[in-house]
Design a protein around this motif. Structure first.
Motif, PDB file in Angstrom:
ATOM      1  N   LEU A   1       1.022  -1.280   0.029  1.00  0.00           N
ATOM      2  CA  LEU A   1      -0.159   0.039   0.127  1.00  0.00           C
ATOM      3  C   LEU A   1       0.856   1.205   0.100  1.00  0.00           C
ATOM      4  O   LEU A   1       0.542   2.156  -0.649  1.00  0.00           O
ATOM      5  N   ILE A   2       2.022   1.146   0.590  1.00  0.00           N
ATOM      6  CA  ILE A   2       3.126   2.312   0.783  1.00  0.00           C
ATOM      7  C   ILE A   2       3.446   2.528  -0.639  1.00  0.00           C
ATOM      8  O   ILE A   2       3.467   3.655  -1.069  1.00  0.00           O
ATOM      9  N   ALA A   3       3.783   1.623  -1.204  1.00  0.00           N
ATOM     10  CA  ALA A   3       4.425   1.688  -2.759  1.00  0.00           C
ATOM     11  C   ALA A   3       3.357   2.317  -3.786  1.00  0.00           C
ATOM     12  O   ALA A   3       3.603   2.985  -4.743  1.00  0.00           O
ATOM     13  N   SER A   4       2.084   1.782  -3.669  1.00  0.00           N
ATOM     14  CA  SER A   4       1.118   2.415  -4.411  1.00  0.00           C
ATOM     15  C   SER A   4       0.323   3.672  -4.008  1.00  0.00           C
ATOM     16  O   SER A   4      -0.381   4.120  -4.566  1.00  0.00           O
ATOM     17  N   GLY A   5       1.009   4.214  -2.812  1.00  0.00           N
ATOM     18  CA  GLY A   5       0.495   5.640  -2.286  1.00  0.00           C
ATOM     19  C   GLY A   5      -1.029   5.148  -1.864  1.00  0.00           C
ATOM     20  O   GLY A   5      -1.811   6.345  -1.582  1.00  0.00           O
ATOM     21  N   GLU A   6      -1.356   4.141  -1.385  1.00  0.00           N
ATOM     22  CA  GLU A   6      -2.723   3.814  -0.724  1.00  0.00           C
ATOM     23  C   GLU A   6      -2.722   3.521   0.817  1.00  0.00           C
ATOM     24  O   GLU A   6      -3.510   2.887   1.235  1.00  0.00           O
ATOM     25  N   TRP A   7      -1.595   3.882   1.414  1.00  0.00           N
ATOM     26  CA  TRP A   7      -1.188   3.862   2.796  1.00  0.00           C
ATOM     27  C   TRP A   7      -2.041   4.844   3.569  1.00  0.00           C
ATOM     28  O   TRP A   7      -1.425   5.880   3.982  1.00  0.00           O
TER      29      TRP A   7
ATOM     30  N   TYR B   1      -5.299   5.925   6.569  1.00  0.00           N
ATOM     31  CA  TYR B   1      -5.740   5.637   7.946  1.00  0.00           C
ATOM     32  C   TYR B   1      -7.001   4.844   7.662  1.00  0.00           C
ATOM     33  O   TYR B   1      -7.094   3.909   8.390  1.00  0.00           O
ATOM     34  N   ASP B   2      -7.759   5.177   6.691  1.00  0.00           N
ATOM     35  CA  ASP B   2      -8.954   4.035   6.550  1.00  0.00           C
ATOM     36  C   ASP B   2      -8.549   2.893   6.006  1.00  0.00           C
ATOM     37  O   ASP B   2      -9.075   1.838   6.427  1.00  0.00           O
ATOM     38  N   ALA B   3      -7.558   2.845   5.142  1.00  0.00           N
ATOM     39  CA  ALA B   3      -6.825   1.653   4.846  1.00  0.00           C
ATOM     40  C   ALA B   3      -6.345   0.838   6.124  1.00  0.00           C
ATOM     41  O   ALA B   3      -6.421  -0.487   6.029  1.00  0.00           O
ATOM     42  N   MET B   4      -5.677   1.405   6.612  1.00  0.00           N
ATOM     43  CA  MET B   4      -5.132   0.910   8.012  1.00  0.00           C
ATOM     44  C   MET B   4      -6.263   0.135   8.920  1.00  0.00           C
ATOM     45  O   MET B   4      -6.362  -1.001   9.242  1.00  0.00           O
ATOM     46  N   MET B   5      -7.328   1.211   9.051  1.00  0.00           N
ATOM     47  CA  MET B   5      -8.333   0.454   9.825  1.00  0.00           C
ATOM     48  C   MET B   5      -9.295  -0.509   9.284  1.00  0.00           C
ATOM     49  O   MET B   5      -9.811  -1.203   9.919  1.00  0.00           O
ATOM     50  N   ALA B   6      -9.144  -0.460   7.846  1.00  0.00           N
ATOM     51  CA  ALA B   6      -9.941  -1.813   7.332  1.00  0.00           C
ATOM     52  C   ALA B   6      -9.308  -3.155   7.650  1.00  0.00           C
ATOM     53  O   ALA B   6      -9.922  -4.141   7.718  1.00  0.00           O
ATOM     54  N   MET B   7      -7.909  -2.751   7.455  1.00  0.00           N
ATOM     55  CA  MET B   7      -7.138  -4.218   7.698  1.00  0.00           C
ATOM     56  C   MET B   7      -7.262  -4.537   9.277  1.00  0.00           C
ATOM     57  O   MET B   7      -7.416  -5.653   9.429  1.00  0.00           O
ATOM     58  N   ALA B   8      -7.599  -3.556  10.025  1.00  0.00           N
ATOM     59  CA  ALA B   8      -7.657  -3.845  11.702  1.00  0.00           C
ATOM     60  C   ALA B   8      -8.926  -4.415  11.812  1.00  0.00           C
ATOM     61  O   ALA B   8      -8.988  -5.295  12.473  1.00  0.00           O
ATOM     62  N   ALA B   9      -9.920  -4.001  11.012  1.00  0.00           N
ATOM     63  CA  ALA B   9     -11.337  -4.501  11.325  1.00  0.00           C
ATOM     64  C   ALA B   9     -11.460  -6.030  10.815  1.00  0.00           C
ATOM     65  O   ALA B   9     -11.957  -6.815  11.305  1.00  0.00           O
ATOM     66  N   GLU B  10     -10.492  -6.344   9.848  1.00  0.00           N
ATOM     67  CA  GLU B  10     -10.613  -7.717   9.312  1.00  0.00           C
ATOM     68  C   GLU B  10      -9.923  -8.773  10.361  1.00  0.00           C
ATOM     69  O   GLU B  10     -10.397  -9.755  10.438  1.00  0.00           O
TER      70      GLU B  10
ATOM     71  N   TRP C   1       7.051  -9.204  11.850  1.00  0.00           N
ATOM     72  CA  TRP C   1       6.455  -7.831  12.088  1.00  0.00           C
ATOM     73  C   TRP C   1       7.135  -7.046  11.234  1.00  0.00           C
ATOM     74  O   TRP C   1       8.476  -7.238  10.852  1.00  0.00           O
ATOM     75  N   ASP C   2       6.675  -5.671  11.135  1.00  0.00           N
ATOM     76  CA  ASP C   2       7.265  -4.801  10.210  1.00  0.00           C
ATOM     77  C   ASP C   2       6.961  -3.471  11.092  1.00  0.00           C
ATOM     78  O   ASP C   2       6.185  -3.184  11.924  1.00  0.00           O
ATOM     79  N   PHE C   3       7.716  -2.196  10.970  1.00  0.00           N
ATOM     80  CA  PHE C   3       7.649  -1.012  11.413  1.00  0.00           C
ATOM     81  C   PHE C   3       7.439  -0.244  10.119  1.00  0.00           C
ATOM     82  O   PHE C   3       8.405   0.024   9.412  1.00  0.00           O
ATOM     83  N   LEU C   4       6.427   0.781  10.051  1.00  0.00           N
ATOM     84  CA  LEU C   4       6.013   1.493   8.991  1.00  0.00           C
ATOM     85  C   LEU C   4       5.698   2.920   9.301  1.00  0.00           C
ATOM     86  O   LEU C   4       5.532   3.373  10.456  1.00  0.00           O
ATOM     87  N   PRO C   5       5.861   3.665   8.473  1.00  0.00           N
ATOM     88  CA  PRO C   5       5.658   5.467   8.603  1.00  0.00           C
ATOM     89  C   PRO C   5       4.030   5.557   8.964  1.00  0.00           C
ATOM     90  O   PRO C   5       3.488   4.573   8.622  1.00  0.00           O
ATOM     91  N   LEU C   6       3.781   6.660   9.497  1.00  0.00           N
ATOM     92  CA  LEU C   6       2.347   6.858   9.757  1.00  0.00           C
ATOM     93  C   LEU C   6       1.643   7.115   8.422  1.00  0.00           C
ATOM     94  O   LEU C   6       2.144   7.485   7.446  1.00  0.00           O
ATOM     95  N   PRO C   7       0.462   6.471   8.484  1.00  0.00           N
ATOM     96  CA  PRO C   7      -0.670   6.389   7.185  1.00  0.00           C
ATOM     97  C   PRO C   7      -0.871   8.219   6.809  1.00  0.00           C
ATOM     98  O   PRO C   7      -0.577   9.035   7.733  1.00  0.00           O
ATOM     99  N   SER C   8      -1.542   8.369   5.708  1.00  0.00           N
ATOM    100  CA  SER C   8      -1.999   9.669   5.359  1.00  0.00           C
ATOM    101  C   SER C   8      -3.504   9.466   5.987  1.00  0.00           C
ATOM    102  O   SER C   8      -4.354   8.748   6.020  1.00  0.00           O
ATOM    103  N   GLY C   9      -4.074  10.868   6.034  1.00  0.00           N
ATOM    104  CA  GLY C   9      -5.493  11.185   6.364  1.00  0.00           C
ATOM    105  C   GLY C   9      -6.045  12.003   5.355  1.00  0.00           C
ATOM    106  O   GLY C   9      -5.172  12.495   4.332  1.00  0.00           O
ATOM    107  N   PRO C  10      -6.903  12.693   5.741  1.00  0.00           N
ATOM    108  CA  PRO C  10      -7.512  13.615   4.547  1.00  0.00           C
ATOM    109  C   PRO C  10      -6.661  14.662   4.219  1.00  0.00           C
ATOM    110  O   PRO C  10      -7.008  15.464   3.139  1.00  0.00           O
ATOM    111  N   ALA C  11      -6.046  15.142   5.407  1.00  0.00           N
ATOM    112  CA  ALA C  11      -5.050  16.386   4.961  1.00  0.00           C
ATOM    113  C   ALA C  11      -3.685  16.029   4.615  1.00  0.00           C
ATOM    114  O   ALA C  11      -2.653  16.775   4.621  1.00  0.00           O
ATOM    115  N   GLY C  12      -3.578  14.787   4.328  1.00  0.00           N
ATOM    116  CA  GLY C  12      -2.184  14.233   3.758  1.00  0.00           C
ATOM    117  C   GLY C  12      -1.628  13.428   5.054  1.00  0.00           C
ATOM    118  O   GLY C  12      -2.075  13.160   6.043  1.00  0.00           O
TER     119      GLY C  12
END
Length: 437
Positions: A183-189, A191-200, A300-311
């Motif tokens: 997702l990071i590579a495709s620019g889709e990382w 908060y919504d994507a992260m929480m969608a993963m979390a919900a699953e 496990w992995d350690f990743l940068p913070l995701p993007s939100g509505p304001a970037g």
């Protein structure tokens, strides 16, 4: 700690900061030093800290012993007094109010604005500028902004650690989720994507989906403050005098988080506890120091913070140290602090605390602090984020507003609450405090 105790703490700090502001204005704080700042003889210095970690204190003592050896006419000893973190500010302000102020203190970034603006911390710029080889220009501008006023430095953030997201890749795979780095590579990382993963993860395993480094429901600024910045949310105005919890961006963020908890099940509900290191959560937001508690029980992995509505907004958590204006030896304390935080000793401190120095933001240096992280993780989630990172928002009256905000938010953490009404209540509660009315 009871609410009455916390109210007493807020009242104590308010009284102390007001008194220190007057003391600073009158030129107080000379203590046992003569008119030109030179001590009458070797003095004993004391710094309060919130860590009792033996490794931390071993480095502190190593630096202090070297300073004493080099400056026997100035200092006879430097001690580090560990106070419990849960009551740290209470204990520190009680010492100050009782005339037993330490020479130096380590505080969290949430209280930086209060300690700087009120005059609790003394100006460090003269001592740091005069220290040979200190290299003030090496300090990351964004890292010292919170600790500065009118171009002068009042606190040194010797711990400058970016927040990132730990991912339990085994749990994500078990829940049928992609690798977050894709997702990071495709620019889709996001908060919504992260929480969608979390919900699953939450729905398909026995583990929690997403957890923060602190309790999201009681530690509202510590656990959520590094997230809402990506919504463009500012809970109060730049000067801290106007409540902005009712702004659309703030309401949107809290409404979003409420939905993740109470409708999607992406994050645990109030009172539920899960431990990432034990494999009980799919995703955790924390700092690089959390990596030391992770082993090989799962991938496990350690990743940068995701993007939100304001970037995407990179955020650091900080611990800073300053010289108390009411120290009996402010000149000597400032000289020691210049030594304690010079480039050479900052490299020693970097074994535990990511430094705010550009020259030390290297993989080799930070690998000592986080040996479990790979070079890629250090580069992408720590070094790259540190350069542009901002700090979580503090407030000049944080000790007075922290509990009213938390108490008002208690009514939000229910299934059918109304976010806009809760935000309005928060402003009603804190505006009389921050506006000065």
């Amino acid at each position: 700690m009871t609410l009455s105790t916390k109210r007493r703490r807020a009242t104590t700090l308010t009284a102390v900061t007001a008194a220190l502001a007057l003391t600073a204005a009158c030129g107080g704080g000379s203590g046992g030093e003569d008119g030109d700042g030179t001590p009458d003889g070797p003095v004993d210095l004391r710094m309060t800290v919130w860590s009792a970690n033996e490794g931390h204190h071993e480095i502190f003592d190593t630096i202090a012993d070297a300073y004493v050896e080099e400056n026997p006419d100035l200092v006879s000893s430097v001690s580090f007094e560990a106070l419990p973190i849960d009551t740290y500010v209470d204990a520190l302000t009680t010492q100050i109010a009782g005339g037993q102020a330490p020479d130096m203190a380590w505080i969290m970034e949430s209280y930086a604005a209060q300690f700087v603006s009120s005059g609790v911390f003394a100006n460090l710029t003269p001592a740091f500028s005069e220290a040979a080889g200190y290299e003030l220009d090496d300090l990351i501008p964004g890292a010292i902004e919170l600790w500065s006023s009118e171009g002068d430095l009042y606190g040194y953030p010797f711990s400058n650690s970016p927040f990132g997201v730990y991912a339990n890749l085994d749990l994500l795979e078990q829940a049928g989720q992609d690798d977050p780095r894709d997702l990071i590579a495709s620019g889709e990382w996001t908060y919504d994507a992260m929480m969608a993963m979390a919900a699953e993860v939450s729905s398909q395993t026995d583990a929690a989906g997403f957890i923060s480094s602190g309790d999201s429901y009681s530690n509202w600024n510590g656990a959520l403050g590094h997230m809402w910045l990506s919504w463009g949310a500012q809970p109060w105005s730049e000067d801290g005098t106007q409540c902005q919890f009712t702004d659309p961006e703030v309401v949107e963020f809290f409404d979003w988080f409420h939905t993740q908890a109470f409708e999607r099940g992406a994050t645990p509900l109030p009172g539920e506890e899960f431990d990432f290191a034990s494999g009980q959560a799919g995703l955790m937001m924390s700092q690089m120091s959390a990596s030391t508690g992770l082993g090989e029980d799962f991938e496990w992995d350690f990743l940068p913070l995701p993007s939100g509505p304001a970037g995407q907004v990179s955020v650091v958590g900080q611990g800073g140290v300053g010289v108390l204006s009411q120290s009996e030896h402010p000149e000597v304390a400032a000289d020691f602090l210049a030594y304690f935080t010079n480039p050479e000793n900052s490299r020693l401190l970097a074994q535990y605390f990511p430094p705010p120095r550009t020259s030390l933001l290297t993989i080799d240096t930070l690998a000592e602090a986080a040996p479990n992280l790979t070079s890629e993780q250090i580069q992408t989630a720590v070094i790259d984020q540190s350069v542009t990172a901002v700090t979580k928002m503090g407030h000049p009256q944080m000790s007075e507003i922290a509990d009213p905000v938390r108490i008002a938010l208690d009514s939000l953490w229910q299934p059918n609450s109304d976010t806009a009404s809760v935000m309005s209540q928060i402003c009603s509660d804190i505006e009389p405090i921050i506006s000065g009315s």
